[in-house]
Scaffold this motif. Sequence first.
Motif, PDB file in Angstrom:
ATOM      1  N   VAL A 150       6.505 -10.282 -11.740  1.00 37.02           N
ATOM      2  CA  VAL A 150       6.870  -8.877 -11.936  1.00 37.02           C
ATOM      3  C   VAL A 150       5.963  -7.907 -11.188  1.00 37.02           C
ATOM      4  O   VAL A 150       6.312  -6.736 -11.024  1.00 37.02           O
ATOM      5  N   GLY A 151       4.826  -8.378 -10.718  1.00 41.66           N
ATOM      6  CA  GLY A 151       3.907  -7.520  -9.973  1.00 41.66           C
ATOM      7  C   GLY A 151       4.105  -7.581  -8.469  1.00 41.66           C
ATOM      8  O   GLY A 151       3.375  -6.931  -7.728  1.00 41.66           O
ATOM      9  N   HIS A 152       5.090  -8.334  -8.024  1.00 46.28           N
ATOM     10  CA  HIS A 152       5.391  -8.443  -6.584  1.00 46.28           C
ATOM     11  C   HIS A 152       6.448  -7.392  -6.248  1.00 46.28           C
ATOM     12  O   HIS A 152       7.643  -7.589  -6.504  1.00 46.28           O
ATOM     13  N   PHE A 153       6.006  -6.248  -5.713  1.00 45.39           N
ATOM     14  CA  PHE A 153       6.880  -5.099  -5.474  1.00 45.39           C
ATOM     15  C   PHE A 153       8.093  -5.467  -4.611  1.00 45.39           C
ATOM     16  O   PHE A 153       9.189  -4.972  -4.852  1.00 45.39           O
TER      17      PHE A 153
ATOM     18  N   ILE B  51       9.171  -1.958   4.055  1.00 44.64           N
ATOM     19  CA  ILE B  51       8.523  -1.279   5.179  1.00 44.64           C
ATOM     20  C   ILE B  51       7.093  -1.034   4.743  1.00 44.64           C
ATOM     21  O   ILE B  51       6.844  -0.311   3.774  1.00 44.64           O
ATOM     22  N   GLY B  52       6.156  -1.665   5.426  1.00 52.31           N
ATOM     23  CA  GLY B  52       4.750  -1.519   5.080  1.00 52.31           C
ATOM     24  C   GLY B  52       4.345  -2.492   3.994  1.00 52.31           C
ATOM     25  O   GLY B  52       5.135  -3.293   3.502  1.00 52.31           O
ATOM     26  N   ALA B  53       3.061  -2.395   3.627  1.00 54.74           N
ATOM     27  CA  ALA B  53       2.497  -3.251   2.581  1.00 54.74           C
ATOM     28  C   ALA B  53       1.489  -2.434   1.796  1.00 54.74           C
ATOM     29  O   ALA B  53       0.872  -1.513   2.329  1.00 54.74           O
ATOM     30  N   GLY B  54       1.336  -2.763   0.530  1.00 58.53           N
ATOM     31  CA  GLY B  54       0.372  -2.064  -0.312  1.00 58.53           C
ATOM     32  C   GLY B  54       0.856  -0.684  -0.714  1.00 58.53           C
ATOM     33  O   GLY B  54       2.025  -0.326  -0.507  1.00 58.53           O
TER      34      GLY B  54
ATOM     35  N   GLU C 152      12.418   2.990  -2.829  1.00 56.76           N
ATOM     36  CA  GLU C 152      11.302   3.347  -3.696  1.00 56.76           C
ATOM     37  C   GLU C 152       9.986   3.200  -2.954  1.00 56.76           C
ATOM     38  O   GLU C 152       9.859   2.351  -2.076  1.00 56.76           O
ATOM     39  N   GLN C 153       9.023   4.048  -3.331  1.00 61.27           N
ATOM     40  CA  GLN C 153       7.693   4.000  -2.730  1.00 61.27           C
ATOM     41  C   GLN C 153       6.687   3.521  -3.769  1.00 61.27           C
ATOM     42  O   GLN C 153       6.676   4.002  -4.912  1.00 61.27           O
ATOM     43  N   LEU C 154       5.837   2.582  -3.377  1.00 65.39           N
ATOM     44  CA  LEU C 154       4.784   2.075  -4.256  1.00 65.39           C
ATOM     45  C   LEU C 154       3.663   3.111  -4.330  1.00 65.39           C
ATOM     46  O   LEU C 154       3.066   3.457  -3.314  1.00 65.39           O
ATOM     47  N   ASN C 155       3.393   3.620  -5.528  1.00 70.60           N
ATOM     48  CA  ASN C 155       2.372   4.648  -5.728  1.00 70.60           C
ATOM     49  C   ASN C 155       0.999   4.059  -6.026  1.00 70.60           C
ATOM     50  O   ASN C 155      -0.016   4.592  -5.602  1.00 70.60           O
TER      51      ASN C 155
END
Length: 152
Positions: free
Chosen positions: A35-38, A54-57, A74-77
């Motif tokens: 569940v923590g793998h975006f 697109i991108g990492a982290g 969605e963007q990872l915050n």
Amino acid sequence: MKQLQPDTLIRNPQGKPIVSCVVIACDAARLWKVVGHFGGFDAFIPALSHIEMIGAGVGALRTKCFQDGNLVVEQLNSHDEQAMNMTWTMVYNTLGIARLWAAMAVEPLAKTHARATWTIIAEPNEEEREGFVQFVQDFADNALENVRQLLS
């Protein structure tokens, strides 16, 4: 001529959090790996055909491509491997959602059990209000039930 100023269309949603939890008989690190793998939500959300990253982290964008042709970007915050939590914001979708912020967190309950908690705050577009909260709740509950089945 008026000088342009910084602006954005991204706003945090308002409303009561929709929370889904699942307790699974596995260690927290194993649950977090799923569940923590975006970029890996297609492993437990069968409605997704695939995810494009697109991108990492922090700052990375994911496009969730649904089997029915809908898209969500969605963007990872934030993403904290040690604390086992992350947050993200929706920036575009074709599902009738005006705004969405979400968090996923995993906590160990014992050496043999862990809890995943998915918190979502979302606002529907004006025409999508009826049944919206139940739709989001069912979506999250079904996804976490799939995680339970995957790890059992």
